[in-house]
Design a protein around this motif. Structure first.
Motif, short mmCIF file in Angstrom:
data_model
loop_
_atom_site.label_atom_id
_atom_site.label_comp_id
_atom_site.label_asym_id
_atom_site.label_seq_id
_atom_site.Cartn_x
_atom_site.Cartn_y
_atom_site.Cartn_z
N GLU A 156 72.01 -27.09 73.17
CA GLU A 156 73.33 -27.80 73.55
C GLU A 156 73.88 -27.46 74.93
O GLU A 156 74.29 -28.12 75.66
CB GLU A 156 74.34 -28.03 72.62
N HIS A 157 74.06 -25.91 74.85
CA HIS A 157 74.91 -25.54 76.01
C HIS A 157 74.18 -24.83 77.13
O HIS A 157 74.63 -24.97 78.43
CB HIS A 157 76.18 -24.61 75.42
N LEU A 185 82.59 -25.01 79.07
CA LEU A 185 82.45 -24.22 77.70
C LEU A 185 83.14 -22.88 77.68
O LEU A 185 83.11 -22.11 78.72
CB LEU A 185 81.03 -23.77 77.54
N GLY A 208 81.28 -21.24 82.84
CA GLY A 208 81.72 -20.91 81.65
C GLY A 208 82.86 -19.95 81.52
O GLY A 208 83.33 -19.59 82.77
N TYR A 253 78.41 -28.02 83.34
CA TYR A 253 79.57 -27.52 82.85
C TYR A 253 80.55 -27.09 83.94
O TYR A 253 81.64 -26.52 83.61
CB TYR A 253 79.26 -26.41 81.73
N LYS A 257 84.35 -26.33 73.41
CA LYS A 257 83.99 -27.30 74.68
C LYS A 257 85.30 -27.74 75.40
O LYS A 257 86.51 -28.04 74.57
CB LYS A 257 83.31 -28.50 74.40
N LEU A 275 82.52 -21.38 69.99
CA LEU A 275 82.07 -22.07 71.27
C LEU A 275 83.08 -23.34 71.39
O LEU A 275 82.75 -24.12 70.33
CB LEU A 275 80.78 -22.53 71.30
N LYS A 334 73.26 -27.02 80.35
CA LYS A 334 74.63 -27.44 81.13
C LYS A 334 75.22 -26.22 81.80
O LYS A 334 75.72 -26.62 82.74
CB LYS A 334 75.32 -28.19 79.90
N LEU A 335 75.10 -25.17 81.28
CA LEU A 335 75.53 -24.05 81.81
C LEU A 335 74.83 -23.66 83.02
O LEU A 335 75.32 -23.51 84.30
CB LEU A 335 75.49 -22.76 81.08
N VAL A 344 75.56 -16.93 74.82
CA VAL A 344 75.04 -17.99 73.95
C VAL A 344 73.44 -17.66 73.66
O VAL A 344 72.93 -17.94 72.53
CB VAL A 344 75.13 -19.23 74.57
N GLN A 364 72.72 -24.15 69.22
CA GLN A 364 73.73 -23.85 70.35
C GLN A 364 72.97 -23.93 71.54
O GLN A 364 73.46 -23.95 72.72
CB GLN A 364 74.44 -22.86 69.77
N ARG A 365 71.88 -22.92 71.65
CA ARG A 365 71.33 -22.83 72.84
C ARG A 365 70.79 -24.09 73.79
O ARG A 365 71.18 -24.35 74.76
CB ARG A 365 69.86 -22.03 72.69
#
Ligand code: COS
Length: 378
Positions: free
Chosen positions: A108-109, A165, A121, A118, A186, A184, A112-113, A97, A105-106
């Motif tokens: 958003e995700h 993700l 992954g 999340y 979810k 990607l 959380k990673l 990502v 995208q970075r």
């Protein structure tokens, strides 16, 4: 290549070793026995910065580089190979990502990673009929008015049952490598079903599932990178992932060697510790030598990646050698333990089961030889 670790690398290795000894190792045998997923430990990995070792700090990563990542992976794998692969795949997804995602995208995700929201992954490339021949995948993504509709099956998806993700590869164009794109997806997206966990030989505390995509609708913003560049994204991610598996194999092998040394010093035969016999000493010497060589190959590949240099061949060399050497090391450790090594009373039995997969996943030894041979002949 600098053979001395810098301050950051030493710090990451030390803190990973400490966390592994305090939190990861005490649970390893139980995870293996019960097949439970190490949810709390993964949260701890997030707190330690170990779910995004090579990710930028603005995304919650440790920003500690690829060498640090390899060192941390080895320490965690030495304590528990299942926890290590859970960590490896999450780091890999974060790196994909970070490398190919848009800013949105970075944003958003990645937090959380890295932060554990999340939990993990998952990397969904392989299919029931396409493993080594990744470009033969048949999962399709069709354009719809408001995005994409994904249909197909994925297989051997590490972390699948516990991932927030999924990075998913699907065919958006014609046959072959050029027709593949990356998405990607979810957790909880309608149309994505998680299958039953595999009953595996080893890594029993890791989660491996099939996935089914049945009219799984994702928005346009789920496309990662450009349409049609998915195969390159997968290959580049796997190049990095192979450094991680190399480091994991070294960790398992190191644990096996340490167990073999302790046993050889303790076990008496013919009136003396078996460590006094040359037959045992040579096995220990070979194991130490092979692990040392594996470590140097792994750190070399990691150093090249960290510098932004080409490292495809070196990652394959490192993965090939480390995984095969670690299998030999674990086999010798069982041999040194004799009959006891074949029982679940001693951890070497688990190490031998856990290490077996390292010559298979993230590209079999045969695939690594193919990559290396192509480079040698080019
Ligand atoms: N980095 C960047 N691009 C790469 C690449 C890499 N490491 N490897 C291949 N590519 C590119 C090639 O340059 C080529 O692009 P162009 O057509 O623009 O030149 C394209 O990808 C296709 O490459 P290639 O023709 O080499 O593809 P193959 O189908 O022959 O496959 C192997 C190559 C075998 C290396 C690949 O399929 C592979 O790694 N398979 C194993 C997959 C795997 O590890 N699976 C494990 C499970 S995933 S957890």
């Amino acid at each position: 290549m600098d053979l001395e670790l810098n301050e950051t690398q030493q710090l990451i290795a030390d803190s990973a070793r400490d966390f592994a000894a305090r939190v990861v190792a005490p649970r390893a045998a139980e995870l293996d026995k019960t097949g439970a997923f190490p949810t709390e430990t993964v949260r701890g990995l997030a707190e330690q910065g170990l779910l995004g070792v090579n990710l930028a700090s603005r995304w919650g990563g440790a920003e500690a580089g690829v060498v640090s990542y390899a060192l941390a992976m080895t320490e965690i794998a030495k304590a528990c190979a299942s926890t290590a692969v859970t960590m490896a795949v999450t780091n890999m997804v974060g790196e994909v990502v970070q490398a190919f995602g848009s800013e949105a995208q970075r944003e958003e995700h990645l937090p959380k990673l890295t932060g554990g929201e999340y939990l993990t992954g998952a990397f969904a490339l392989s299919e029931p009929g396409a493993g080594s021949d990744a470009a033969a995948l048949t999962t399709v993504a069709k354009k719809a008015d408001d995005g994409w509709v994904i249909d197909g099956q994925k297989q051997w998806i590490t972390n699948g049952g516990y991932a927030g993700l999924f990075v998913v590869w699907a065919r958006t164009g014609g046959p072959g490598a050029k027709g593949i794109s990356t998405f990607l997806v979810k957790k909880g997206t309608p149309g994505l079903t998680i299958g039953r966990p595999e009953n595996k030989h080893g890594l029993r505390g890791s989660n491996t599932v099939p996935l089914t995509f049945d009219e799984c609708r994702v928005p346009q913003s789920a496309l990662l990178g450009e349409e049609g560049m998915g195969f390159r994204v997968a290959m580049m991610a796997l190049d990095g992932g192979r450094i991680g598996i190399s480091a994991q194999a070294i960790g398992i092998g190191t644990a096996a060697l340490e167990a073999a040394v302790a046993y050889a010093k303790d076990r008496q035969a013919f009136g003396r510790p078996i460590a006094d016999f040359q037959a045992i000493q040579w096995m220990l010497a070979d194991s130490r030598t092979e692990l040392e060589a594996a470590r140097l190959l792994c750190l070399r590949a990691a150093t090249l990646k960290e510098r932004g240099a080409a490292f495809t061949r070196e990652a394959s060399i490192s993965k090939l050698f480390s995984s095969e050497a670690a299998n030999r090391v674990c086999n010798r450790a069982v041999q040194i333990h004799g009959g006891y090594g074949y029982t679940r009373e001693f951890p070497v039995e688990r190490y031998l089961r856990d290490v077996r997969i390292t010559t298979i996943y993230e590209g079999t030894s045969e695939i690594q030889r193919m990559v290396i041979a192509r480079s040698v002949l080019s």
